[in-house]
Design a protein around this motif. Sequence first.
Motif, PDB file in Angstrom:
ATOM      1  N   ILE A  17       0.795  -1.326  -0.013  1.00 50.65           N
ATOM      2  CA  ILE A  17       0.055   0.060   0.004  1.00 50.65           C
ATOM      3  C   ILE A  17       0.782   1.312  -0.089  1.00 50.65           C
ATOM      4  O   ILE A  17       0.428   2.191  -0.871  1.00 50.65           O
ATOM      5  N   LEU A  21       0.661   4.307  -2.718  1.00 53.09           N
ATOM      6  CA  LEU A  21       0.479   5.802  -2.145  1.00 53.09           C
ATOM      7  C   LEU A  21       1.760   6.598  -2.767  1.00 53.09           C
ATOM      8  O   LEU A  21       1.424   7.611  -3.014  1.00 53.09           O
ATOM      9  N   VAL A  27      -5.046   9.172  -2.433  1.00 53.17           N
ATOM     10  CA  VAL A  27      -5.390   8.029  -1.534  1.00 53.17           C
ATOM     11  C   VAL A  27      -6.399   7.368  -2.681  1.00 53.17           C
ATOM     12  O   VAL A  27      -6.406   5.886  -2.723  1.00 53.17           O
ATOM     13  N   ALA A  30      -4.457   5.407  -5.522  1.00 50.67           N
ATOM     14  CA  ALA A  30      -3.920   4.258  -4.686  1.00 50.67           C
ATOM     15  C   ALA A  30      -5.045   3.195  -4.604  1.00 50.67           C
ATOM     16  O   ALA A  30      -4.550   1.746  -4.910  1.00 50.67           O
ATOM     17  N   ALA A  31      -6.146   3.225  -3.943  1.00 48.20           N
ATOM     18  CA  ALA A  31      -7.141   2.400  -3.645  1.00 48.20           C
ATOM     19  C   ALA A  31      -7.627   1.645  -4.961  1.00 48.20           C
ATOM     20  O   ALA A  31      -7.818   0.495  -5.107  1.00 48.20           O
ATOM     21  N   GLN A  38     -11.464   3.268  -0.337  1.00 45.92           N
ATOM     22  CA  GLN A  38     -10.435   4.398  -0.049  1.00 45.92           C
ATOM     23  C   GLN A  38     -10.401   4.340   1.768  1.00 45.92           C
ATOM     24  O   GLN A  38      -9.287   4.902   2.174  1.00 45.92           O
ATOM     25  N   VAL A  41      -7.289   2.008   2.516  1.00 46.30           N
ATOM     26  CA  VAL A  41      -5.962   2.731   2.226  1.00 46.30           C
ATOM     27  C   VAL A  41      -5.748   3.884   3.133  1.00 46.30           C
ATOM     28  O   VAL A  41      -4.485   4.009   3.748  1.00 46.30           O
TER      29      VAL A  41
END
Length: 302
Positions: A17, A21, A27, A30-31, A38, A41
């Motif tokens: 993770i 990121l 966020v 990345a999720a 979300q 994360v």
Amino acid sequence: MHQMNDLRRIDLNLLVILDALLSEQHVTRAAERLHLSQPAVSHALARLRDLLGDPLLVRAGASLVPTSRALELMAPLAEALAQVQSLLAPNAFDPATTQRTFRLAMSDYGAAIVLPGLIRSLRSEAPGIDLQISHASREGMLDGILNGDIDIAVGVFPEMPNELRSTLLFEEHYVCLVDRDSLPADATLDLPAYLARPHVLLEMRGSGTPEIERALTALHERRRVAVSLPHWNVAPQLISGTDLILTVASRGVRDIDEASLIVVPPPFHIPSFTFVLAWHQRRGGDQALNWLKQRIGEGIKR
């Protein structure tokens, strides 16, 4: 023993993770990349901040900016995760079954050279791989790789940041495109005739074609630019029936209408240039990306 206890506190999934990121600096993105929610994360980021004793990412408008500690972690973290992935699943990448999206940056000139062969390879060998193509200046492409918005850029990059890697796709040279009727069959395009005509300049967000201008400056000469535009495909159409000259990379005028246009060499020396494929060094262990880079090179329109 203290280091072992610290390691036991860390869920290795947190490092995956963290890598996403640091790459996305967002966020939500990345999720989406990790197929997580979300809130999950965000919770992981809070745990990472606690474990590492650093904010890691601080908000700046709609984005998250990495701290100096986070920047130090980016390359070794990506390399470590790539090594772990290779160790645990050395044959995990299968082009025929992989479902993935890659983000490529290139000009329409680059797209005309790269995409036809690449798309044919993907449809026959890796139909689950999708591409998102974007267009930016040279600086914009490199920035996109650095901040994780772009996986691969293809183009001309005289100055490459230390964090990036590149491989040569081909070497290119310049030619001039003129209207066939504007240049008598027995005439040549000498320097005075070249400078006397108005010119079409291809440029993207101010990057222009500095190689041509530098070559003219070395001769203490300047040309008059009558039309400046960022569109490669339409530029040759502006030459037909006019006195304009277009000075471009040779591959950009391969498919001209030879009944009305003619290609001639420039009447002065313009250095050739290299067209390269660029990516971030932290992606060196990405088997799918390495496969894609190889297919790009093999599919180049020669």
